[in-house]
Design an enzyme around this catalytic site. Structure first.
Site, PDB file in Angstrom:
ATOM      1  N   GLU A  27      -8.192 -12.246  16.352  1.00 15.81           N
ATOM      2  CA  GLU A  27      -9.446 -12.806  16.879  1.00 15.81           C
ATOM      3  C   GLU A  27      -9.087 -13.962  17.805  1.00 15.81           C
ATOM      4  O   GLU A  27      -8.213 -14.770  17.493  1.00 15.81           O
ATOM      5  CB  GLU A  27     -10.314 -13.311  15.725  1.00 15.81           C
ATOM      6  CG  GLU A  27     -11.723 -13.654  16.093  1.00 15.81           C
ATOM      7  CD  GLU A  27     -12.694 -12.486  15.957  1.00 15.81           C
ATOM      8  OE1 GLU A  27     -13.897 -12.671  16.221  1.00 15.81           O
ATOM      9  OE2 GLU A  27     -12.236 -11.383  15.572  1.00 15.81           O
ATOM     10  N   CYS A  64       0.826  -1.199   0.000  1.00 13.11           N
ATOM     11  CA  CYS A  64       0.000   0.000   0.000  1.00 13.11           C
ATOM     12  C   CYS A  64       0.863   1.254   0.000  1.00 13.11           C
ATOM     13  O   CYS A  64       1.741   1.404   0.858  1.00 13.11           O
ATOM     14  CB  CYS A  64      -0.912   0.001   1.227  1.00 13.11           C
ATOM     15  SG  CYS A  64      -1.977   1.447   1.339  1.00 13.11           S
ATOM     16  N   CYS A  69     -13.168 -10.334  19.254  1.00 12.21           N
ATOM     17  CA  CYS A  69     -12.264  -9.521  18.431  1.00 12.21           C
ATOM     18  C   CYS A  69     -11.326  -8.700  19.315  1.00 12.21           C
ATOM     19  O   CYS A  69     -10.499  -7.949  18.805  1.00 12.21           O
ATOM     20  CB  CYS A  69     -13.057  -8.599  17.512  1.00 12.21           C
ATOM     21  SG  CYS A  69     -14.157  -7.472  18.377  1.00 12.21           S
ATOM     22  N   ASP A 103     -30.216 -12.345  20.759  1.00 13.31           N
ATOM     23  CA  ASP A 103     -29.537 -11.082  20.487  1.00 13.31           C
ATOM     24  C   ASP A 103     -30.429  -9.934  20.929  1.00 13.31           C
ATOM     25  O   ASP A 103     -31.661 -10.067  20.959  1.00 13.31           O
ATOM     26  CB  ASP A 103     -29.211 -10.949  18.994  1.00 13.31           C
ATOM     27  CG  ASP A 103     -28.091  -9.956  18.737  1.00 13.31           C
ATOM     28  OD1 ASP A 103     -26.939 -10.394  18.568  1.00 13.31           O
ATOM     29  OD2 ASP A 103     -28.368  -8.740  18.722  1.00 13.31           O
TER      30      ASP A 103
END
Length: 558
Positions: free
Chosen positions: A544, A145, A505, A431
């Protein structure tokens, strides 16, 4: 590597290091833990050396002081280690504080510009300027990049991929050492990080943004009539944040995005440039890949039988061919192969309310494009298979009842409920977001999952409607970065499932919460069976974590 000076010696508005809860798992808190650890290690070594040279009273001859150089002056720094945030850490020449230098690796000798000082914590934030002498493992040719070492998105593109994976294993180890509150004897060895099949071109969602016209964020401007608000005099930078600041820099392309997402970024940049006169404030752009899959036609089928044009009805703003994978993008743990029995068409969705489609093996998931879903599809097959192989213990004692039930807390659109359903007699996804439950039900139906149910529940009342027997139940949790709050942990311990799979995460808040589960309440506590890192975000410092826990009746080890 070319010289980078972000601010030309001028002060820029910086993200402030606010006072944080000691265990909130934020970047600032994690960085501070690494700084304290490095200083402690050096002090212990220094004191041992001083004791050997002392007059025999066993006391060191010097105390630690803090004497950083002036702000915006340049310093030479030898990098000692890579922090869990992806920044390099180096001791000052006087060994009294730590320099934090982004875009560096252990062994680098670099020039850095002093930006901010934290005397009480004995560290100094700097901007990376240039490499004076590179470390042996540094390879700047690996960085694909042109914005690397400027953009805040990636931290370690210059590090060979096998070393990235080793670093992320260390991140998990340090998280449990510093944030779990557990003694080393109850923390198992962390397994080698499982790598991503793609190290570039993997990210299926990007959200570049641009800021509003100068002065548009003042109170007066916000209260003004929309017709009187300031307009853009020119196209603003469209991209991501400059490392260490809130300033947006112009990013024309992002090579960690999939081909469809990168094409979408080019298209959206062009559209905004043409329509900028219509904007009176900044905006965030959604770029979400969607996949349309069809079986490859058999030789006797006509080519016209294969209709991929339906993808145009899914809110896609552009179309690309499936990404081509080069030899340089092969993972050290295996190669990525396009499916040979089907054809895939990739599109990029920019409408938050449109529906995106992803496939994990033969599972199909449809979600609102703006909603959360894992952003590296290439690793999800490995990831879900790893959990599938370990969520139920390999062997049971004769008196143990078989595990038959799954509770998927924080279930989102049903990733785990759907992919693991075949292992259980009954599964329940829970949820707090009603829209996620709607998607989860639709995904279960699309994948012909008949043994799963879903419900909306507040975290504080998550287990009130659960009727599964705990001794036959496994709970999988995948909370946001902040981890689980204490009421949820207490509910979970009160319910006391046989096994827990904790996906996160943020391995630092995971370690904190796992520590609470190991400590337990009453006669309910857990032991850690395994700790595993997955590299969902190559070229960055993120990892993770998957922790598998089993309920135990053993004495509390803490």
């Amino acid at each position: 590597m070319t010289k980078k000076q972000y601010h030309q010696g001028k002060a820029a508005k910086r993200q402030k290091l606010a006072s944080k809860p000691v265990n909130d798992g934020s970047n600032e808190v994690v960085l501070l833990a690494d700084i304290k650890s490095l200083l402690s290690q050096h002090r212990a070594l220094e004191q041992a050396e001083q004791t050997d040279e002392s007059t025999g009273d066993g006391k060191p001859t010097e105390t630690l002081s803090y004497s950083p150089p002036e702000r915006f002056t340049d310093v030479e720094v030898k990098i000692s280690e890579l922090s869990s945030t992806g920044d390099g850490l180096g001791l000052s020449s006087t060994s009294d504080h730590i320099y934090v230098v982004p875009f560096t690796v252990p062994g680098d000798l670099v020039q850095a510009k002093v930006i901010n000082q934290f005397p009480q914590a004995h560290y100094t934030l700097t901007d990376f300027v240039k490499v004076i002498t590179p470390a042996p493992q540094r390879d700047d040719s690996l960085a694909k990049c042109p914005y690397f070492a400027t953009c805040a998105g990636c931290q370690i593109q210059m590090l060979p991929y096998n070393l990235q994976l080793q670093h992320k294993k260390t991140v998990v180890e340090k998280a449990y050492r510093s944030f779990s509150g557990l003694t080393p004897n109850v923390i198992p060895a962390v397994d080698e990080t499982i790598g991503s099949p793609l190290q570039y071109g993997y990210r299926t969602k990007l959200t570049p943004h641009f800021d509003g016209p100068p002065g548009s964020m003042t109170r007066k401007a916000k209260r003004s009539d929309p017709s009187e608000r300031k307009r853009f005099g020119e196209v603003p930078p469209i991209g991501f944040q400059l490392k260490g600041t809130r300033k947006t820099i112009d990013i024309e392309d992002c090579p960690i995005g999939t081909d469809a997402v990168r094409e979408g970024m080019r298209t959206e940049r062009k559209r905004i440039s043409e329509e900028i006169a219509n904007y009176t404030k900044g905006a965030t752009i959604l770029l979400r890949e969607s996949t349309w899959r069809k079986p490859k036609p058999q030789p006797e089928q006509e080519e016209s039988d294969l209709d991929l044009g339906q993808a145009d009805n899914m809110g896609a703003s552009l179309e690309t061919e499936p990404p081509s994978k080069t030899a340089n993008e092969a993972n050290v743990n295996g190669s990525y192969h396009e499916p040979s029995t089907r054809t895939e068409k990739k599109t990029c969705i920019t409408d938050q309310r449109a529906i995106s489609t992803e496939y994990i093996d033969d599972f199909e998931f449809r979600n609102t494009a703006g909603a959360f879903f894992q952003n590296n599809n290439s690793i999800l097959s490995k990831f879900t298979d790893y959990i599938r192989q370990r969520i139920i213990p390999g062997s049971s004692e004769e008196n143990e009842k078989p595990i038959k039930y799954l509770i998927d807390a924080y279930c989102g659109s049903g990733l785990f409920t759907v992919t693991l359903s075949s292992l259980f007699s009954s599964s329940m996804g829970i949820d707090i977001a009603g829209a996620s439950i709607v998607s989860a039900r639709e995904n279960a139906a699309a994948n012909k999952v008949s043994n799963a149910s879903f419900m909306t529940a507040d975290a504080s009342k998550l287990f009130e409607q659960v009727t599964y027997p705990p001794e036959k139940t496994v709970v999988i949790i995948d909370p946001p970065r902040k981890g689980c709050d204490d009421p949820f942990i207490q509910q979970l311990l009160k319910f006391g499932p046989r096994r827990i799979v904790y996906v996160s995460c943020n391995v630092h808040t995971q370690a904190r919460d796992v520590g609470a589960l190991v400590e337990g309440v009453g006669d309910c506590r857990y032991e850690i069976e395994s700790l595993q890192g997955f590299d969902f975000f190559p070229q960055t410092g993120h990892v993770e974590g998957v922790a598998i826990l089993a309920r135990t009746t053993a004495h509390n080890p803490m």
